[in-house]
Design a protein around this motif. Structure first.
Motif, short mmCIF file in Angstrom:
data_model
loop_
_atom_site.label_atom_id
_atom_site.label_comp_id
_atom_site.label_asym_id
_atom_site.label_seq_id
_atom_site.Cartn_x
_atom_site.Cartn_y
_atom_site.Cartn_z
N ASP A 1 44.73 -15.14 -26.36
CA ASP A 1 44.51 -15.52 -27.76
C ASP A 1 44.52 -17.04 -27.96
OD1 ASP A 1 44.15 -12.99 -28.72
OD2 ASP A 1 46.19 -12.75 -29.49
N GLU A 2 45.48 -17.71 -27.36
CA GLU A 2 45.68 -19.12 -27.66
C GLU A 2 44.96 -20.07 -26.71
OE1 GLU A 2 49.83 -19.95 -28.03
OE2 GLU A 2 50.12 -18.48 -29.64
N LYS A 3 44.63 -19.61 -25.52
CA LYS A 3 43.96 -20.46 -24.53
C LYS A 3 42.51 -20.03 -24.29
CE LYS A 3 47.58 -23.07 -23.71
NZ LYS A 3 47.61 -24.50 -24.07
N CYS A 4 42.33 -18.79 -23.84
CA CYS A 4 40.98 -18.35 -23.45
C CYS A 4 40.01 -18.32 -24.62
CB CYS A 4 41.05 -16.96 -22.82
SG CYS A 4 41.74 -16.94 -21.18
N ILE A 5 40.34 -17.56 -25.63
CA ILE A 5 39.40 -17.39 -26.74
C ILE A 5 39.14 -18.70 -27.44
CG2 ILE A 5 39.06 -16.27 -28.99
CD1 ILE A 5 40.49 -13.81 -27.87
N GLU A 6 40.19 -19.49 -27.64
CA GLU A 6 40.03 -20.80 -28.29
C GLU A 6 39.10 -21.70 -27.47
OE1 GLU A 6 40.11 -24.21 -30.45
OE2 GLU A 6 40.67 -22.19 -31.10
N ALA A 7 39.30 -21.73 -26.14
CA ALA A 7 38.49 -22.59 -25.28
C ALA A 7 37.04 -22.12 -25.24
CB ALA A 7 39.07 -22.62 -23.87
N ILE A 8 36.83 -20.81 -25.19
CA ILE A 8 35.47 -20.26 -25.16
C ILE A 8 34.74 -20.54 -26.46
CG2 ILE A 8 34.16 -18.09 -25.13
CD1 ILE A 8 36.40 -17.05 -23.17
N TRP A 9 35.41 -20.32 -27.56
CA TRP A 9 34.78 -20.57 -28.88
C TRP A 9 34.40 -22.04 -29.02
CZ3 TRP A 9 32.89 -17.13 -32.17
CH2 TRP A 9 32.57 -17.53 -33.46
N LYS A 10 35.30 -22.91 -28.59
CA LYS A 10 35.04 -24.35 -28.65
C LYS A 10 33.84 -24.71 -27.78
CE LYS A 10 37.34 -28.80 -27.84
NZ LYS A 10 38.61 -29.45 -27.40
N ALA A 11 33.78 -24.17 -26.57
CA ALA A 11 32.67 -24.46 -25.66
C ALA A 11 31.32 -24.02 -26.23
CB ALA A 11 32.90 -23.78 -24.31
N CYS A 12 31.34 -22.94 -26.99
CA CYS A 12 30.10 -22.43 -27.58
C CYS A 12 29.59 -23.29 -28.73
CB CYS A 12 30.31 -21.00 -28.08
SG CYS A 12 30.46 -19.77 -26.77
N LYS B 1 29.80 -33.26 -26.17
CA LYS B 1 31.15 -32.92 -25.71
C LYS B 1 31.20 -31.55 -25.04
CE LYS B 1 33.39 -35.51 -29.47
NZ LYS B 1 34.29 -35.40 -30.65
N GLN B 2 30.05 -30.92 -24.94
CA GLN B 2 30.04 -29.52 -24.52
C GLN B 2 30.35 -29.33 -23.04
OE1 GLN B 2 26.38 -27.21 -25.24
NE2 GLN B 2 27.70 -25.77 -26.32
N GLU B 3 29.88 -30.23 -22.20
CA GLU B 3 30.10 -30.06 -20.76
C GLU B 3 31.59 -29.97 -20.42
OE1 GLU B 3 28.99 -32.21 -16.47
OE2 GLU B 3 28.10 -32.96 -18.34
N LYS B 4 32.38 -30.88 -20.99
CA LYS B 4 33.83 -30.86 -20.75
C LYS B 4 34.46 -29.59 -21.31
CE LYS B 4 38.12 -33.36 -21.72
NZ LYS B 4 38.76 -34.44 -22.50
N ALA B 5 34.00 -29.16 -22.50
CA ALA B 5 34.55 -27.95 -23.12
C ALA B 5 34.23 -26.71 -22.29
CB ALA B 5 34.00 -27.80 -24.53
N ILE B 6 33.04 -26.68 -21.71
CA ILE B 6 32.65 -25.55 -20.85
C ILE B 6 33.56 -25.48 -19.63
CG2 ILE B 6 30.85 -24.70 -19.30
CD1 ILE B 6 28.79 -25.64 -21.41
N GLU B 7 33.82 -26.63 -19.02
CA GLU B 7 34.70 -26.65 -17.85
C GLU B 7 36.11 -26.19 -18.21
OE1 GLU B 7 33.79 -26.99 -14.69
OE2 GLU B 7 31.79 -26.97 -15.61
#
Length: 227
Positions: free
Chosen positions: A102-113, A119-125
């Motif tokens: 909830d707090e790490k995976c989903i947040e990071a995936i949503w941000k990367a999208c 800033k997307q390349e860093k967010a995807i990584e």
């Protein structure tokens, strides 16, 4: 006394589907009330006045909000299929992984999208790093996160199992290709091919159309949120 169970949810919401899957696995009969998230009903605002979000479970008129809280309530209220393990340590570990999703995976995936392109390349990584942690957890030789049967963590990860593939296509990025995440892909195949899961997933084309149609709105909100 007749037991009354109602679920206020939204077809587009992965956290609503969490609750549906838990109720289905437990064999609990319930009434489903689909919420229009763009025009929230008085019923939702009445029963979840603080967060004003789905899902909300109504059990004999008593509301319970927040999907992870609802899942624990379901597991403690109705016997039969077990969502959480009995052992206190294993229950704590389960809660840890749900919190991580909830707090790490989903947040990071949503941000990367949805973050701006520069800033997307860093967010995807960063999103891939969280997914790799889940990949390594599944490498311990289990069919599902809890073993041979669907459990609390699998249900919590429905966003990763189904929504991520749709979002990748909508925004045109790759987060979870099979070559780099073979174990997660195997888990996804096993999970969504379970009858209780597959029969309750929203139509993929409808979900794609929803996000495609709301893409500019989501980008606009994300641009204010991800500075």
């Amino acid at each position: 006394m007749t037991e009354e169970v109602k679920l206020i949810g939204a077809w587009v919401s992965p956290v609503s589907l969490r609750v549906e899957l838990a109720l289905k696995l437990k064999g609990v009969k319930y009434e489903y009330i689909d919420e229009d998230l763009s025009n929230k009903s008085p019923l939702l605002l009445k029963y979840n006045p603080i967060h004003k979000k789905v899902p909300v479970l109504l059990h004999n008129g008593k509301p319970i909000a927040e999907s992870a809280v609802i899942l624990e309530y379901i597991d403690e209220t109705w016997k039969g299929y077990q969502l959480l393990p009995e052992d206190p340590y294993e229950r704590a570990v389960t809660r840890f992984w749900v919190k991580f999703i909830d707090e790490k995976c989903i947040e990071a995936i949503w941000k990367a999208c949805w973050i701006e392109e520069r800033k997307q390349e860093k967010a995807i990584e960063e999103a891939k790093e969280t997914l790799k942690i889940l990949e390594n957890e599944l490498k311990k030789g289990r069919k599902f996160f809890a073993g041979d049967n669907i459990g609390f963590v699998d249900i919590a990860a429905i966003f990763i199992a189904f929504w991520v593939g749709v979002l990748q296509e909508v925004v045109g990025i790759s987060l979870m290709d099979e070559e780099k995440f073979p174990v997660l892909h195997k888990w996804i195949e096993e999970f969504i091919n379970c009858d209780v899961v597959g029969e309750n997933l929203p139509p993929r084309d409808k979900l794609f159309a929803y996000y495609q149609g709301h893409k500019e709105t989501i980008y606009a909100i994300a641009s204010r949120f991800y500075k």
